[in-house]
Motif scaffolding. Structure first.
Motif, PDB file in Angstrom:
ATOM      1  N   TYR A  20       0.840  -1.182   0.000  1.00  0.00           N
ATOM      2  CA  TYR A  20       0.000   0.000   0.000  1.00  0.00           C
ATOM      3  C   TYR A  20       0.880   1.239   0.000  1.00  0.00           C
ATOM      4  O   TYR A  20       2.001   1.216   0.498  1.00  0.00           O
ATOM      5  CB  TYR A  20      -0.909   0.026   1.232  1.00  0.00           C
ATOM      6  CG  TYR A  20      -1.943  -1.067   1.237  1.00  0.00           C
ATOM      7  CD1 TYR A  20      -3.162  -0.886   0.611  1.00  0.00           C
ATOM      8  CD2 TYR A  20      -1.698  -2.287   1.851  1.00  0.00           C
ATOM      9  CE1 TYR A  20      -4.122  -1.886   0.605  1.00  0.00           C
ATOM     10  CE2 TYR A  20      -2.647  -3.293   1.850  1.00  0.00           C
ATOM     11  CZ  TYR A  20      -3.852  -3.088   1.224  1.00  0.00           C
ATOM     12  OH  TYR A  20      -4.792  -4.078   1.211  1.00  0.00           O
ATOM     13  N   HIS A  21       0.370   2.331  -0.550  1.00  0.00           N
ATOM     14  CA  HIS A  21       1.073   3.602  -0.491  1.00  0.00           C
ATOM     15  C   HIS A  21       1.146   4.052   0.963  1.00  0.00           C
ATOM     16  O   HIS A  21       0.271   3.737   1.772  1.00  0.00           O
ATOM     17  CB  HIS A  21       0.347   4.665  -1.325  1.00  0.00           C
ATOM     18  CG  HIS A  21       0.508   4.471  -2.794  1.00  0.00           C
ATOM     19  ND1 HIS A  21       1.578   4.942  -3.491  1.00  0.00           N
ATOM     20  CD2 HIS A  21      -0.276   3.835  -3.703  1.00  0.00           C
ATOM     21  CE1 HIS A  21       1.455   4.628  -4.766  1.00  0.00           C
ATOM     22  NE2 HIS A  21       0.343   3.947  -4.922  1.00  0.00           N
ATOM     23  N   ASP A  23       1.497   7.156   3.932  1.00  0.00           N
ATOM     24  CA  ASP A  23       1.213   8.567   4.141  1.00  0.00           C
ATOM     25  C   ASP A  23       2.475   9.270   4.636  1.00  0.00           C
ATOM     26  O   ASP A  23       3.554   8.686   4.694  1.00  0.00           O
ATOM     27  CB  ASP A  23       0.036   8.754   5.105  1.00  0.00           C
ATOM     28  CG  ASP A  23       0.309   8.219   6.500  1.00  0.00           C
ATOM     29  OD1 ASP A  23       1.453   7.815   6.786  1.00  0.00           O
ATOM     30  OD2 ASP A  23      -0.634   8.203   7.316  1.00  0.00           O
ATOM     31  N   ARG A  27       2.735   5.454   7.557  1.00  0.00           N
ATOM     32  CA  ARG A  27       1.717   4.421   7.777  1.00  0.00           C
ATOM     33  C   ARG A  27       1.030   4.083   6.462  1.00  0.00           C
ATOM     34  O   ARG A  27       0.818   4.959   5.619  1.00  0.00           O
ATOM     35  CB  ARG A  27       0.685   4.907   8.784  1.00  0.00           C
ATOM     36  CG  ARG A  27       1.251   5.078  10.184  1.00  0.00           C
ATOM     37  CD  ARG A  27       0.167   5.490  11.131  1.00  0.00           C
ATOM     38  NE  ARG A  27      -0.441   6.746  10.652  1.00  0.00           N
ATOM     39  CZ  ARG A  27      -0.562   7.840  11.353  1.00  0.00           C
ATOM     40  NH1 ARG A  27      -0.152   7.874  12.591  1.00  0.00           N
ATOM     41  NH2 ARG A  27      -1.113   8.915  10.845  1.00  0.00           N
ATOM     42  N   THR A  29      -1.747   3.523   3.686  1.00  0.00           N
ATOM     43  CA  THR A  29      -3.072   4.060   3.404  1.00  0.00           C
ATOM     44  C   THR A  29      -3.905   2.965   2.752  1.00  0.00           C
ATOM     45  O   THR A  29      -3.487   1.817   2.702  1.00  0.00           O
ATOM     46  CB  THR A  29      -2.966   5.263   2.453  1.00  0.00           C
ATOM     47  OG1 THR A  29      -2.400   4.819   1.223  1.00  0.00           O
ATOM     48  CG2 THR A  29      -2.104   6.368   3.043  1.00  0.00           C
ATOM     49  N   LYS A  30      -5.073   3.309   2.234  1.00  0.00           N
ATOM     50  CA  LYS A  30      -5.925   2.328   1.555  1.00  0.00           C
ATOM     51  C   LYS A  30      -5.613   2.220   0.066  1.00  0.00           C
ATOM     52  O   LYS A  30      -6.164   1.368  -0.608  1.00  0.00           O
ATOM     53  CB  LYS A  30      -7.394   2.696   1.749  1.00  0.00           C
ATOM     54  CG  LYS A  30      -7.835   2.571   3.187  1.00  0.00           C
ATOM     55  CD  LYS A  30      -9.308   2.851   3.335  1.00  0.00           C
ATOM     56  CE  LYS A  30      -9.727   2.703   4.777  1.00  0.00           C
ATOM     57  NZ  LYS A  30     -11.156   2.894   4.950  1.00  0.00           N
ATOM     58  N   ARG A  31      -4.714   3.089  -0.449  1.00  0.00           N
ATOM     59  CA  ARG A  31      -4.338   3.055  -1.869  1.00  0.00           C
ATOM     60  C   ARG A  31      -3.349   1.929  -2.127  1.00  0.00           C
ATOM     61  O   ARG A  31      -2.292   1.855  -1.502  1.00  0.00           O
ATOM     62  CB  ARG A  31      -3.691   4.371  -2.286  1.00  0.00           C
ATOM     63  CG  ARG A  31      -4.665   5.453  -2.598  1.00  0.00           C
ATOM     64  CD  ARG A  31      -4.004   6.712  -3.129  1.00  0.00           C
ATOM     65  NE  ARG A  31      -2.969   6.426  -4.106  1.00  0.00           N
ATOM     66  CZ  ARG A  31      -1.884   7.166  -4.254  1.00  0.00           C
ATOM     67  NH1 ARG A  31      -1.675   8.213  -3.498  1.00  0.00           N
ATOM     68  NH2 ARG A  31      -0.985   6.862  -5.162  1.00  0.00           N
TER      69      ARG A  31
END
Length: 87
Positions: A20-21, A23, A27, A29-31
């Protein structure tokens, strides 16, 4: 499920890398992060859409079974590697 697309005279396939990407705080993210390929090897294009789709399925299988090799964002020096192992 991999996504295949025809781009001009070539075929490209995209698949989820299992990552995931991050932030600004580092942490997840949902991307989701995706990888792509235009052929099974460098300089060798896919013959047809079925070959591209099968290649994408194989890469996703590698992710699920933890056989995929993730490329680090930056090269890791020997000293940094030793410090990670010793911890």
């Amino acid at each position: 499920m991999p996504y295949k697309e025809v781009r001009g005279n070539s075929i490209r396939v995209k698949w989820w890398t299992g990552d995931y990407h991050l932030d600004a705080d580092g942490r997840p993210t949902k991307r989701k992060k995706y990888a792509s390929a235009s052929g099974p090897e460098d300089g060798v294009p896919f013959q047809d859409e079925d070959e591209a789709y099968t290649y994408g399925l194989d890469r996703e299988s590698d992710v699920r079974n933890r056989r995929n090799r993730r490329r680090p964002n930056a090269p890791l020096g020997v000293i940094d590697y030793i410090e990670q192992v010793v911890r």
